[in-house]
Design an enzyme around this catalytic site. Structure first.
Site, PDB file in Angstrom:
ATOM      1  N   CYS D  69     -21.141 -17.005  -9.317  1.00 33.55           N
ATOM      2  CA  CYS D  69     -20.936 -17.847 -10.497  1.00 33.55           C
ATOM      3  C   CYS D  69     -21.548 -17.145 -11.708  1.00 33.55           C
ATOM      4  O   CYS D  69     -22.454 -16.317 -11.580  1.00 33.55           O
ATOM      5  CB  CYS D  69     -21.617 -19.196 -10.267  1.00 33.55           C
ATOM      6  N   SER D  71     -23.656 -18.237 -13.676  1.00 31.55           N
ATOM      7  CA  SER D  71     -25.100 -18.459 -13.773  1.00 31.55           C
ATOM      8  C   SER D  71     -25.868 -17.498 -12.875  1.00 31.55           C
ATOM      9  O   SER D  71     -27.003 -17.128 -13.193  1.00 31.55           O
ATOM     10  CB  SER D  71     -25.451 -19.920 -13.461  1.00 31.55           C
ATOM     11  N   HIS D  74     -26.203 -14.576 -15.059  1.00 29.89           N
ATOM     12  CA  HIS D  74     -27.186 -14.754 -16.149  1.00 29.89           C
ATOM     13  C   HIS D  74     -28.625 -14.810 -15.657  1.00 29.89           C
ATOM     14  O   HIS D  74     -29.543 -14.527 -16.406  1.00 29.89           O
ATOM     15  CB  HIS D  74     -26.845 -16.019 -16.944  1.00 29.89           C
ATOM     16  N   GLU D  99     -21.888 -21.665  -4.532  1.00 32.26           N
ATOM     17  CA  GLU D  99     -20.473 -22.047  -4.374  1.00 32.26           C
ATOM     18  C   GLU D  99     -20.064 -21.568  -2.990  1.00 32.26           C
ATOM     19  O   GLU D  99     -19.614 -20.439  -2.841  1.00 32.26           O
ATOM     20  CB  GLU D  99     -19.619 -21.359  -5.444  1.00 32.26           C
TER      21      GLU D  99
END
Lengths: 398, 398, 398, 398
Positions: D69, D71, D74, D99
């Protein structure tokens, strides 16, 4: 019915600004959706008219009471270039007045009383919506008359109620008969003249704002007539705390009298701190922006939502303003909040419900701080350009 | 906390009827979802217990007030074959009592106070939901705790509050601190013991019934505690007319005191005629069936909807009954009406909103017609098998 | 436009039954809301008429396609005493036909095209609502035109579309232009003639039923045209399983072709068992009763709700029937279910959304199993009294 | 289950910026709600762990698939001062990955399968919410788990699924068994790993956005995985026109493949003009802001709403951004529009409905543009810092 009548008439000159272009619904020299770009040198005159005759779907109303609205003031008020303040739909000359009530005098053959589903007999005490939605366009057909694409407005582009008589379509009339048990004499008409502004507030907080659950907390920013009416409606709806934020002392007091539980003076205390304090850190379920200064107040609303523990807050924007609101998406996300705009008062069962609330004791007549005669209307419209202490000035017509 | 306590305990014999089959969630000789098919010879005993110790997510509550509910009566009442009346979830022996309030005495290490989002300090005045929803099953995960698939119920299959102390999970507790401004002394606990039944009514008319618009008309059929509480909630929500239909005079008077505007005695006057008369032919926006006799009252409700002019009426069925309602689809079609069922009081922000309504003056304590001590509870539970004049009998524990 | 035209006209004799009393909206010898109590000896005639002239708010439409509806059949069908079957609003003689489309030929001066918010130019391809809601009464003003108190109905009490031309108010017309990309030649008119029945289904399941969430399961009971259309609408709305229950094989196949995923023959298999099996024990979020036999099917629906694990099921009753549904309140309570009635197709943005669905590929023209000429309409209306294999017979007019 | 496993672990240094203050829920040196203010020098390591043991309400899952993902990217990405990009809840070191899907290996004694309402047997194919809502706080008790006040997040502050095994509470698991009919082999796990991001989109447009009516028009701004998933969900929900606005060609193509009907490149054409053209001047019923540049795109959205004829438009803000949106209240008023924020994917029946949509053919696996092994995860997380062409990179674990 034959005879003459007086009407408080707004006259102005069609003198479009250089950048004005005739819109699809405007009519050259006559009507526009953008009043402040066109009309210059407004003046109020009491003119004499023939009493008008109703068409098949219309009625003739004898006006008994009519309140002055801020938009009446702005139509007669002008800037340094003599253009009127009011930016919306206008067609002059026009008799003003759109917050009113009266008695049905005569009815066209196809005019039915919604209260009885039968023809009018004459003598019915009624009020009317100000918005003459067409009932034919897509928004009307879909159930959104406040967004009618072919709207006329009583007292803006068709003759209004600062007059002894007025013609209206039957479809916008609502019976006041249920108020007869709670009001004596002319008071039923005073109450009736307040149905329209109260319906603007009701439409904002109940229809557009989605209403509240009994026990919810609400904050109204701005103590003009719509803000004050919203306090009454939300207290009626079961708000456990109604907070008004308003710097003008008379307005704050009026809100407290009509329904608010607490008043904040945002010039003397920190709005967000005070709301969080009053609500024990919860914040509020519904906020109504009725100041016209969204760029000033929105950041404060946002702070209450961010720091308060209430989810699902709704912010209803009712005041018109050109300024942008600086909205932080993250606040809407983290607090599950939303922003809605509201305009109008028509449809959705609003008028009859407001009247039923009044029949059950929601007394808006406290809002009327001054009663005047028809002759005094022009001077009082001018007076309200500067006087912010009166809440509602209402004309009684004998 | 060490020590002993008394608990009003229901004892009964596990003696399943021939047609009873152990359900998926029943536990042989111990718990069942179908009480009246299993339990015989109920008797009420005041037994002595060790004061229990809270687990990590639990608190120990010192009980201050606990009301007697109709289901307490039905658990102790039996038919000709000695089977108990109460048909639902039960596990005996069990301390009864599920409408209560008290003071937090001790808290497990993971028990948080929802009011502050911090650990309990001790001394908090709280009430609790009766339904111990599991928070793990599909209905709970989807947001419908009233329909939990692994439910426990305080005072039914886990020990209840007719005792000096009770253990509860922190997640079902709600703070009563906001009532401290409006109630003195023990009255805060009396009010707090009424949050549960009031929440049953609130869940029915506001959550399941969809609430009302201010100015709407409502009819409550049946003046038991839930019907009476619904009158208060709907008046708070802005109903312009709250009509109670109840043959028992004391109950009708209680409803009028708590929030109803009009009472109908359906044994002495025609219910439908009277509703249409009181509402000037409009009928009502919301009906609540709280009589337990739907086959008797439904045709009357239907006639009001059919002959009244109100569209979009909602009928909320809250009373449990085995009889079928004879529903005419055409009435629902022509009048755009609907029927919903309601059960429970949990979730949806109901408990805190009911408490906030009380903090704003919705005073349910009028419903308490008799106060008793813990020792007097068994006799009063029996007394209520025949006495229909008392509204709510509440035990105060010192 | 001058000239003559043919119209398939229903003629009948005004001969009220002994117990008939003229209602408030009936007109002696001419119109009634209770057709089957009044009209005898119906006969279908192709009569010649002058082409009518539109009023200021009206248009003249050249009809291109018009389908036969079950109500057309019932108006021409009669019982042992020669009274017509159809029980509703009727005014004879009347040209039948209310599921239609065509081309605007001429428009009154105040007739606006909702699609453009401009006057009609002529040549627009349109369909129309069948319900000529008045736009003036309380239900219309409140946004509920399907419940208009002064309704006229095209093809029932005002002349319909089994004719070369028809007059219509502009407010009930909806543009078919967006279908021009997906249909060639006359097919746009065939599709257009199906907007009305599809809108009846859409209004039932989306507007009254509240719609579904993508992934939900639905069950349609009854595979007549409305039931079949509901299958298409609900599949479009994202139902993961659309189940049709219908004993007639041709109808079940049509439903499967149009949108259903599974068909149940309730005469050959147990309806409730099969639904629970197909849904892996979940049951369904929405049920539509379109059989007209609610007393037969309701107990089965109830069993699926009771035994299935889905909460919040909605039962939409669309078929008219005199029989009572035996409703168990406890099922609505325990499963958080509700029952709503549905009638009509007007308002709520339904017509334009149905057309937009068709423009995106929801192809209803499969429903048309036979195309006929205007001359063949009377015989086919009679034929449909016994033939249940045809889904929709549609008249194309050159 | 005994043994060892590998986990892709994010390690970083607790080094708070000068202005950082420990929040009420932060834990010194360990966890914070404001990651980017605290964590420096992130690095990805594949570490070895003991296979964990489930508690009473937990299960042990053998992970089969887990997607990367944004995130994840990041958390491993850092600014000039070495602070991580990701601003939210984080507790390092932590195994990443949220996920995912897999097979139940072992279950605690109180862990129930929501799909069957029975204990897990082992072997169940499931996915899980990423948000471990507590089920105890006020938002959870009220039904809003996406706004849990005591949240843990899988792969952020508790160990995630880039590992052979993971521990999870039973309450956040959802069965994938219904996908067994449509996917072969590992594909069921690939589909299952996409339920979480698809649920974020579903929650945004269906739950928070209020869903659409079949036939409505929608515009998605931003073609990242959530925007693309929203295209699929809205097409499934019956949108007649799904428009994606995205400058990156690969992303636009993916959106078209998954559900969009039209793509706009806002860098090459005027967004507002193009939307109005594609919709024949109607605009759209729903807009989703998924670009993260609200200050750039909001004025364009506003122009479409202002100039389009659609009322009641909803703007859903899903991307996180610090910039303010410049909102004109008048547009919300005149067009009856609203703005809502959305976060999360839990509750409201979202996960099971997304799975049911997939079981009915909504195939999200097209989004997976690359499949990798566990060992390749760190390099691919780094790669995605710059590569914007991949849609979803998914790790398959044997």
């Amino acid at each position: 019915m034959k005879g003459k009548m007086q009407g408080v008439t707004l006259v102005a000159d069609w003198d479009p600004k250089p950048d004005f272009m005739l819109g699809s619904k405007d009519i050259e020299s006559c009507q526009t959706y953008l009043g402040s770009l066109v009309w210059r040198k407004p003046r109020l005159e009491i003119r004499e008219y023939d009493i008008p005759t109703p068409g098949p779907n219309e009625i003739l109303l004898q006006v008994k009471a009519c309140g002055i609205c801020g938009s009446d003031v702005h139509m007669a008020q002008y800037d340094d270039d003599s253009y009127i303040y009011y930016p919306g739909l206008t067609g002059f000359p026009c008799i003003l007045g759109h917050e009113f009530s009266g008695i049905v005098v005569e009815a066209g053959k196809d005019a039915f009383d919604k209260h009885t589903n039968r023809p009018f007999k004459g003598g019915e005490r009624v009020t009317s919506e100000e918005m003459l939605w067409c009932g034919q366009c897509k928004p009307c057909a879909d159930g959104y008359p406040n967004h009618c694409e072919r709207l006329d407005e009583v007292g803006f582009n068709v003759n209004g109620a600062f007059a002894q008589y007025i013609i209206l379509p039957a479809r916008t009339l609502w019976s006041l008969e249920s108020l007869a048990d709670v009001y004596q004499g002319d008071d039923i008409f005073l109450a009736g003249s307040l149905v329209e502004p109260t319906s603007v507030a009701y439409n904002a907080v109940i229809e557009r704002g989605g209403g509240i659950h009994p026990g919810d907390r609400v904050v109204i920013l701005g103590g003009g007539p719509i803000g004050v009416a919203a306090c009454a409606v939300l207290k009626k709806a079961g708000a456990s705390q109604v907070i008004i934020s308003e710097p003008q002392e008379e307005r704050a007091k009026m809100a407290l009298k009509i329904g608010a539980d607490f008043a904040i003076n945002p010039l003397k205390e920190n709005f967000a701190d005070r709301v969080l304090e009053l609500t024990d850190g919860m914040g509020a379920n519904l906020f109504m922006e009725a100041t016209g200064l969204p760029e000033v107040v929105y950041p404060d609303i946002e702070r209450v939502i961010w720091e308060g523990r209430t989810l699902n807050s709704t912010i209803v924007v009712i005041a018109r303003a050109e300024a942008k609101m600086p909205v932080t998406g993250e606040v809407l996300q983290v607090r599950r909040a939303k922003i809605v705009g509201s305009q109008g008062h028509s449809g959705h069962g609003t008028f009859p419900r407001v009247i039923d609330c009044m029949a059950d004791g929601m007394d808006m007549t406290h809002m009327i701080t001054k009663k005047i005669s028809l002759e005094e209307v022009p001077a009082n419209i001018i007076e309200l350009q500067t006087n912010r202490k009166e809440c509602k000035i209402t004309c009684l017509i004998q």
